[in-house]
Design a protein around this motif. Structure first.
Motif, PDB file in Angstrom:
ATOM      1  N   THR A 120       0.828  -1.201   0.000  1.00 49.95           N
ATOM      2  CA  THR A 120       0.000   0.000   0.000  1.00 49.95           C
ATOM      3  C   THR A 120       0.866   1.255   0.000  1.00 49.95           C
ATOM      4  N   PRO A 122      -0.177   5.028   0.964  1.00 49.22           N
ATOM      5  CA  PRO A 122      -1.296   5.838   1.460  1.00 49.22           C
ATOM      6  C   PRO A 122      -1.601   7.074   0.625  1.00 49.22           C
ATOM      7  N   SER A 125      -2.929   5.486  -3.940  1.00 51.67           N
ATOM      8  CA  SER A 125      -3.621   4.197  -3.882  1.00 51.67           C
ATOM      9  C   SER A 125      -3.622   3.472  -5.220  1.00 51.67           C
ATOM     10  N   GLU A 126      -3.362   4.191  -6.322  1.00 52.23           N
ATOM     11  CA  GLU A 126      -3.331   3.516  -7.620  1.00 52.23           C
ATOM     12  C   GLU A 126      -2.184   2.527  -7.724  1.00 52.23           C
ATOM     13  N   ASN A 128      -1.399   0.506  -5.120  1.00 52.09           N
ATOM     14  CA  ASN A 128      -1.660  -0.600  -4.201  1.00 52.09           C
ATOM     15  C   ASN A 128      -1.839  -1.915  -4.966  1.00 52.09           C
TER      16      ASN A 128
END
Length: 240
Positions: A120, A122, A125-126, A128
């Motif tokens: 991840t 933070p 998020s693309e 993750n």
């Protein structure tokens, strides 16, 4: 420390050499647990031969909990530089990884591991993603496979590694990996060789890494031609 968990939990950390240098055994009605924490200062964060911190230093930490049955879970974090992620302008500066798995030792020299890892970012998020990671280790050799669980694209990473214990608490290690992006980006190979040693309660590693990505392809992907160059990384870890 549980012998059959050593490879399993060490593989979960980017600094596998020191991941289980120290641990605390905690008895419970559900069985014994091993708990370990590691803090690392590295001159660079290298992932599959490429810098994730744009050539700058990295501060990393992990917390691992392993049950005597072979089940384990952990969390690992590091600073990153968004410049190392093509097309990313979010300003992401941290990566946090979570993992659970099961490791089993058939003998003192042969073990297997199956892990699910979530990566991840933070602030981005693309980026993750999840990976399913089976591996087997025998007599110092490890063969592993990482399967990316993503919608429409399932990138994979296959690697082989070797560790050899030298005298004076010194470890020699080497690895070779192949990234198959499944059309997401360029496929490439990476390799590493290094040495680790325990000194004054610290674990110190010196690692040389490189890839077969050309300068032109590297610049086309990252905007710079040196992110994929060979790298000599020094890391110092302390486990608690």
């Amino acid at each position: 420390m549980f012998k059959k968990l050593t490879v399993a939990v060490a593989a979960a950390s980017a600094m596998g050499f020191s991941a289980l240098a120290v641990s605390e055994t905690v008895p419970s009605p559900l069985g014994d647990f091993d708990v370990s924490m590691t803090a690392t200062l590295a001159s660079d964060y290298i992932w599959r031969g490429q810098s994730q911190t744009a050539g700058e230093a990295a501060i990393q930490g992990s917390l691992d909990v392993a049950h005597e049955s072979g089940l384990y879970a952990g969390i690992w974090a590091s600073n990153v530089d968004d410049a190392a992620f093509p097309g990313n302008t979010s300003g992401a500066d941290i990566e946090v990884d979570y993992y659970v798995g099961y490791g089993y030792g058939f003998t003192d020299d042969i073990s297997a591991d199956l892990q699910l890892a979530k990566y991840t970012y933070p602030q981005a998020s693309e980026w993750n993603g999840y990976e399913i990671i089976p591996s087997i280790t025998a007599y110092g050799f490890t063969l592993g496979y990482k399967y990316g669980v993503e919608t429409g694209v399932h990138p994979s990473y296959t690697w082989a590694g070797y560790e050899y214990e030298l005298p004076y608490e010194t470890t020699l290690f080497a690895s070779y990996g192949y990234t198959d992006s499944k059309g997401g980006s360029e496929d490439y190979n990476d390799w590493a060789v290094g040495v680790g040693k325990s000194l004054f309660g610290l674990d110190v590693t010196l690692t040389y890494t490189d890839t077969d990505i050309s300068s032109a392809d590297c610049e086309a992907t990252y905007g710079k031609d040196d992110y994929c160059d060979s790298n000599l990384t020094v890391a110092v870890s302390k486990s608690f």
